[in-house]
Design a protein around this motif. Structure first.
Motif, PDB file in Angstrom:
ATOM      1  N   GLY A  86     -39.132  29.520 -21.568  1.00 51.93           N
ATOM      2  CA  GLY A  86     -40.448  28.928 -21.477  1.00 51.93           C
ATOM      3  C   GLY A  86     -40.633  27.860 -20.427  1.00 51.93           C
ATOM      4  O   GLY A  86     -41.755  27.593 -20.010  1.00 51.93           O
ATOM      5  N   VAL A  87     -39.554  27.230 -19.974  1.00 53.41           N
ATOM      6  CA  VAL A  87     -39.732  26.073 -19.104  1.00 53.41           C
ATOM      7  C   VAL A  87     -39.376  26.386 -17.659  1.00 53.41           C
ATOM      8  O   VAL A  87     -40.088  26.019 -16.739  1.00 53.41           O
ATOM      9  CB  VAL A  87     -38.899  24.862 -19.606  1.00 53.41           C
ATOM     10  CG1 VAL A  87     -39.173  23.648 -18.744  1.00 53.41           C
ATOM     11  CG2 VAL A  87     -39.228  24.571 -21.066  1.00 53.41           C
ATOM     12  N   VAL A  88     -38.267  27.092 -17.457  1.00 54.76           N
ATOM     13  CA  VAL A  88     -37.824  27.334 -16.084  1.00 54.76           C
ATOM     14  C   VAL A  88     -37.609  28.827 -15.836  1.00 54.76           C
ATOM     15  O   VAL A  88     -37.124  29.549 -16.706  1.00 54.76           O
ATOM     16  CB  VAL A  88     -36.547  26.514 -15.764  1.00 54.76           C
ATOM     17  CG1 VAL A  88     -35.409  26.831 -16.711  1.00 54.76           C
ATOM     18  CG2 VAL A  88     -36.086  26.738 -14.317  1.00 54.76           C
ATOM     19  N   SER A  89     -38.070  29.284 -14.674  1.00 57.30           N
ATOM     20  CA  SER A  89     -37.922  30.683 -14.268  1.00 57.30           C
ATOM     21  C   SER A  89     -37.394  30.722 -12.844  1.00 57.30           C
ATOM     22  O   SER A  89     -37.689  29.822 -12.058  1.00 57.30           O
ATOM     23  CB  SER A  89     -39.277  31.368 -14.232  1.00 57.30           C
ATOM     24  OG  SER A  89     -39.494  32.165 -15.305  1.00 57.30           O
ATOM     25  N   GLN A 114     -42.230  40.861 -22.969  1.00 56.30           N
ATOM     26  CA  GLN A 114     -41.720  41.039 -24.328  1.00 56.30           C
ATOM     27  C   GLN A 114     -40.675  39.985 -24.661  1.00 56.30           C
ATOM     28  O   GLN A 114     -40.603  39.489 -25.782  1.00 56.30           O
ATOM     29  CB  GLN A 114     -41.127  42.446 -24.492  1.00 56.30           C
ATOM     30  CG  GLN A 114     -42.182  43.445 -24.966  1.00 56.30           C
ATOM     31  CD  GLN A 114     -41.829  44.892 -24.650  1.00 56.30           C
ATOM     32  OE1 GLN A 114     -40.848  45.164 -23.954  1.00 56.30           O
ATOM     33  NE2 GLN A 114     -42.621  45.823 -25.152  1.00 56.30           N
ATOM     34  N   LEU A 115     -39.898  39.641 -23.659  1.00 55.90           N
ATOM     35  CA  LEU A 115     -38.835  38.670 -23.852  1.00 55.90           C
ATOM     36  C   LEU A 115     -39.397  37.267 -24.067  1.00 55.90           C
ATOM     37  O   LEU A 115     -38.912  36.504 -24.895  1.00 55.90           O
ATOM     38  CB  LEU A 115     -37.953  38.698 -22.598  1.00 55.90           C
ATOM     39  CG  LEU A 115     -36.542  38.167 -22.698  1.00 55.90           C
ATOM     40  CD1 LEU A 115     -35.751  38.942 -23.738  1.00 55.90           C
ATOM     41  CD2 LEU A 115     -35.865  38.297 -21.319  1.00 55.90           C
ATOM     42  N   HIS A 116     -40.442  36.930 -23.290  1.00 55.85           N
ATOM     43  CA  HIS A 116     -40.879  35.539 -23.272  1.00 55.85           C
ATOM     44  C   HIS A 116     -42.198  35.272 -23.990  1.00 55.85           C
ATOM     45  O   HIS A 116     -42.391  34.208 -24.544  1.00 55.85           O
ATOM     46  CB  HIS A 116     -40.997  35.052 -21.820  1.00 55.85           C
ATOM     47  CG  HIS A 116     -39.730  35.176 -21.048  1.00 55.85           C
ATOM     48  ND1 HIS A 116     -38.588  34.507 -21.389  1.00 55.85           N
ATOM     49  CD2 HIS A 116     -39.408  35.907 -19.957  1.00 55.85           C
ATOM     50  CE1 HIS A 116     -37.617  34.805 -20.537  1.00 55.85           C
ATOM     51  NE2 HIS A 116     -38.089  35.656 -19.658  1.00 55.85           N
ATOM     52  N   ARG A 117     -43.126  36.245 -23.901  1.00 56.20           N
ATOM     53  CA  ARG A 117     -44.434  36.056 -24.554  1.00 56.20           C
ATOM     54  C   ARG A 117     -44.844  37.371 -25.198  1.00 56.20           C
ATOM     55  O   ARG A 117     -45.775  38.038 -24.738  1.00 56.20           O
ATOM     56  CB  ARG A 117     -45.493  35.627 -23.532  1.00 56.20           C
ATOM     57  CG  ARG A 117     -45.424  34.149 -23.141  1.00 56.20           C
ATOM     58  CD  ARG A 117     -46.657  33.744 -22.333  1.00 56.20           C
ATOM     59  NE  ARG A 117     -46.813  34.568 -21.160  1.00 56.20           N
ATOM     60  CZ  ARG A 117     -48.006  35.006 -20.697  1.00 56.20           C
ATOM     61  NH1 ARG A 117     -49.127  34.673 -21.310  1.00 56.20           N
ATOM     62  NH2 ARG A 117     -48.051  35.762 -19.624  1.00 56.20           N
ATOM     63  N   PRO A 118     -44.126  37.793 -26.244  1.00 58.27           N
ATOM     64  CA  PRO A 118     -44.308  39.136 -26.800  1.00 58.27           C
ATOM     65  C   PRO A 118     -45.758  39.456 -27.169  1.00 58.27           C
ATOM     66  O   PRO A 118     -46.195  40.604 -27.016  1.00 58.27           O
ATOM     67  CB  PRO A 118     -43.404  39.141 -28.040  1.00 58.27           C
ATOM     68  CG  PRO A 118     -42.834  37.779 -28.171  1.00 58.27           C
ATOM     69  CD  PRO A 118     -43.086  37.013 -26.927  1.00 58.27           C
ATOM     70  N   PRO A 167     -43.760  29.581 -16.726  1.00 55.35           N
ATOM     71  CA  PRO A 167     -42.816  28.465 -16.592  1.00 55.35           C
ATOM     72  C   PRO A 167     -43.494  27.181 -16.126  1.00 55.35           C
ATOM     73  O   PRO A 167     -44.509  27.230 -15.442  1.00 55.35           O
ATOM     74  CB  PRO A 167     -41.842  28.970 -15.518  1.00 55.35           C
ATOM     75  CG  PRO A 167     -42.677  29.884 -14.676  1.00 55.35           C
ATOM     76  CD  PRO A 167     -43.601  30.579 -15.643  1.00 55.35           C
ATOM     77  N   LYS A 168     -42.901  26.052 -16.509  1.00 49.96           N
ATOM     78  CA  LYS A 168     -43.345  24.762 -15.962  1.00 49.96           C
ATOM     79  C   LYS A 168     -42.698  24.538 -14.597  1.00 49.96           C
ATOM     80  O   LYS A 168     -43.222  23.830 -13.763  1.00 49.96           O
ATOM     81  CB  LYS A 168     -42.913  23.614 -16.893  1.00 49.96           C
ATOM     82  CG  LYS A 168     -43.385  23.743 -18.321  1.00 49.96           C
ATOM     83  CD  LYS A 168     -44.833  23.402 -18.455  1.00 49.96           C
ATOM     84  CE  LYS A 168     -45.071  21.902 -18.249  1.00 49.96           C
ATOM     85  NZ  LYS A 168     -46.513  21.614 -18.233  1.00 49.96           N
ATOM     86  N   LEU A 169     -41.514  25.134 -14.427  1.00 48.65           N
ATOM     87  CA  LEU A 169     -40.774  24.980 -13.167  1.00 48.65           C
ATOM     88  C   LEU A 169     -40.342  26.350 -12.661  1.00 48.65           C
ATOM     89  O   LEU A 169     -39.680  27.100 -13.372  1.00 48.65           O
ATOM     90  CB  LEU A 169     -39.533  24.109 -13.387  1.00 48.65           C
ATOM     91  CG  LEU A 169     -38.580  23.972 -12.195  1.00 48.65           C
ATOM     92  CD1 LEU A 169     -39.249  23.256 -11.029  1.00 48.65           C
ATOM     93  CD2 LEU A 169     -37.301  23.229 -12.600  1.00 48.65           C
TER      94      LEU A 169
END
Ligand SMILES: Nc1ncnc2c1ncn2[C@@H]1O[C@H](COP(=O)(O)OP(=O)(O)OP(=O)(O)O)[C@@H](O)[C@H]1O
Ligand SMILES: [Mg+2]
Length: 315
Positions: A86-89, A114-118, A167-169
Motif C-alpha cells: 500500500g505504501v511503496v511501489s 487483486q494483490l493490492h486492491r482486490p 502507492p504513496k511512494l
C-alpha cells in the motif's frame, strides 16, 4: 514528518560496504532524484526502502529507514507486506523482470489489483489505469501480450501495475534507460503528470542528470556508496558545488546555457571494496589538492538546504 526518512544507512555485501552512511528524506508529494555512476549504490539504497534485498548476501549493518514513521528494518514480515502493498511501489528498467511474457497486459494489471486492491480488480479499473498512463485505445491493448507493445508502451504498463496499489511512494529505478531519447522524455513527462495528479512522492533513480530537471524537486548525488551533494534541484543543477556533481553535469550536454562538448568524467569508478581511504573522489577530481587523499570529508551544510561533501567547495 517526511514520508520517507533514511538515516545513516549502511549495507554490506560480505566484508564490503556498498552503502556507507546514506541519509535521505522525501516529503509527501515530493520527487527526489538520486543520481550517480554505475555501482555507486543507488539500487541497493532503493531496494532497502521496502527491505527487498536478499539477506544474505546483503546485510543491513546500521542506520534506520522510516516509511510513514514505521521502522522498515525492524518490522515483522506481516507489517512489511502491508507496506509493500500500500505504501511503496517499484518500477524497474527492464520489462523482462516486471512483465510476464506469456500473460496478456490486462491480466497482469488485474493480478496487481487483486494483490493490492482486490475490490477494484475490475475491467473498468484496468482500463482507467491504462488510460492514466497514456496508453491509446486501451480497450484493444488489454488483450495484447507484452511483446506486441513498444518499449515505451511496456514501460507505461509497468507504471500502471505499480500504480494499481495506489502507492504513496513510487520508486522508479532507471525507468527510461532501455528506451530511446524521445521516449525517455515522454516517460519522465508522464511521471511528472502523474505526480501532479495523484500527489504521490517519487524517488527517481538515474545516471542521466539531463533527465531530471522538470521532474525533481531535490537531487541527491551518490559516489562510491555515499551521498556527496544534495539540495534543491534547480539550484543544484544551476550551481553544482561538489567537483563530482560538476563533472556529472559537464557530462550531460543538454544542461547549462551554452552547449558545451560532452566531457566524460576521467578515470574509472572505484570498485566496491576498493574505495580510496581519503576522499573517494580525489583520484578523479580535477581540482584535488595534495591533502585530499588523506581527508575524510563530511557531508556539511553550505547554504540553504545544500549539503556538500567537500571542504573546498566554496572555491
Ligand atoms: N547481490 C549482490 N551481491 C554482491 N554485491 C552486490 C549485490 N548487489 C549489489 N552489489 C554491489 O553493490 C554495489 C552497488 O550496487 P547498485 O546496484 O546499488 O549500484 P547502482 O548505483 O544501482 O548502479 P547501476 O547504475 O549500474 O544500476 C555494486 O558494487 C554492486 O556490485
Ligand atoms: Mg541500479
Amino acid at each position: 514528518m517526511a514520508l520517507l526518512e533514511i538515516s545513516n544507512l549502511q549495507i554490506d555485501f560480505g566484508a564490503t560496504r556498498a552503502v556507507d552512511g546514506v541519509s535521505l528524506a522525501i516529503e509527501e508529494g515530493e520527487c527526489l532524484c538520486l543520481v550517480g555512476e554505475s555501482g555507486c549504490g543507488k539500487s541497493v539504497t532503493a531496494l532497502s526502502i521496502a527491505r527487498l534485498l536478499a539477506t544474505p548476501p546483503a546485510r543491513y549493518a546500521g542506520g534506520e529507514i522510516l516509511l510513514q514513521g514505521r521502522p522498515v528494518l525492524r518490522l515483522s514480515q506481516r507489517d512489511l507486506a502491508r507496506l509493500r502493498g500500500g505504501v511503496v511501489s517499484y518500477v524497474f528498467q527492464d520489462p523482462a523482470t516486471s512483465l510476464n511474457p506469456v500473460m496478456r497486459v490486462g491480466a497482469q494489471i488485474r493480478e496487481s489489483l487483486q494483490l493490492h486492491r482486490p475490490a477494484h480488480a475490475t475491467d473498468a479499473e484496468i482500463l482507467r489505469l491504462l488510460r492514466l498512463v497514456g496508453i491509446p485505445a486501451p480497450e484493444s491493448r488489454v488483450r495484447d501480450y507484452p511483446h506486441q507493445l513498444s518499449g515505451g508502451m511496456q514501460q507505461r504498463v509497468m507504471i500502471a501495475m505499480a500504480l494499481a496499489s495506489e502507492p504513496k511512494l513510487l520508486v522508479a529505478d532507471e525507468p527510461t534507460t532501455a528506451l530511446d531519447v524521445t521516449i525517455q522524455a515522454q516517460i519522465i513527462e508522464l511521471l511528472r503528470e502523474l505526480q501532479g495528479r495523484l500527489g504521490m512522492s517519487i524517488l527517481l533513480i538515474t545516471h542521466n542528470l539531463g533527465l531530471v530537471g522538470d521532474l525533481a524537486h531535490r537531487v541527491a548525488v551518490m559516489y562510491a556508496g555515499q551521498i556527496v551533494e544534495t539540495g534543491a534541484a534547480d539550484e543544484l543543477l544551476r550551481r553544482p558545488r561538489h567537483p563530482y556533481t560538476q563533472a556529472l553535469i559537464r557530462s550531460v550536454p543538454e544542461i547549462g546555457r551554452e552547449r558545451k562538448r560532452l566531457q566524460a568524467i576521467p578515470g574509472t569508478v572505484p570498485s566496491l571494496g576498493n574505495w580510496p581511504s581519503g576522499c573517494r573522489f580525489a583520484p578523479r577530481c580535477p581540482v584535488a589538492r595534495p591533502e585530499c587523499p588523506t581527508l575524510q570529508p563530511q557531508l556539511l551544510p553550505l547554504s540553504g538546504d545544500r549539503l556538500v561533501r567537500c571542504p573546498f567547495s566554496e572555491a
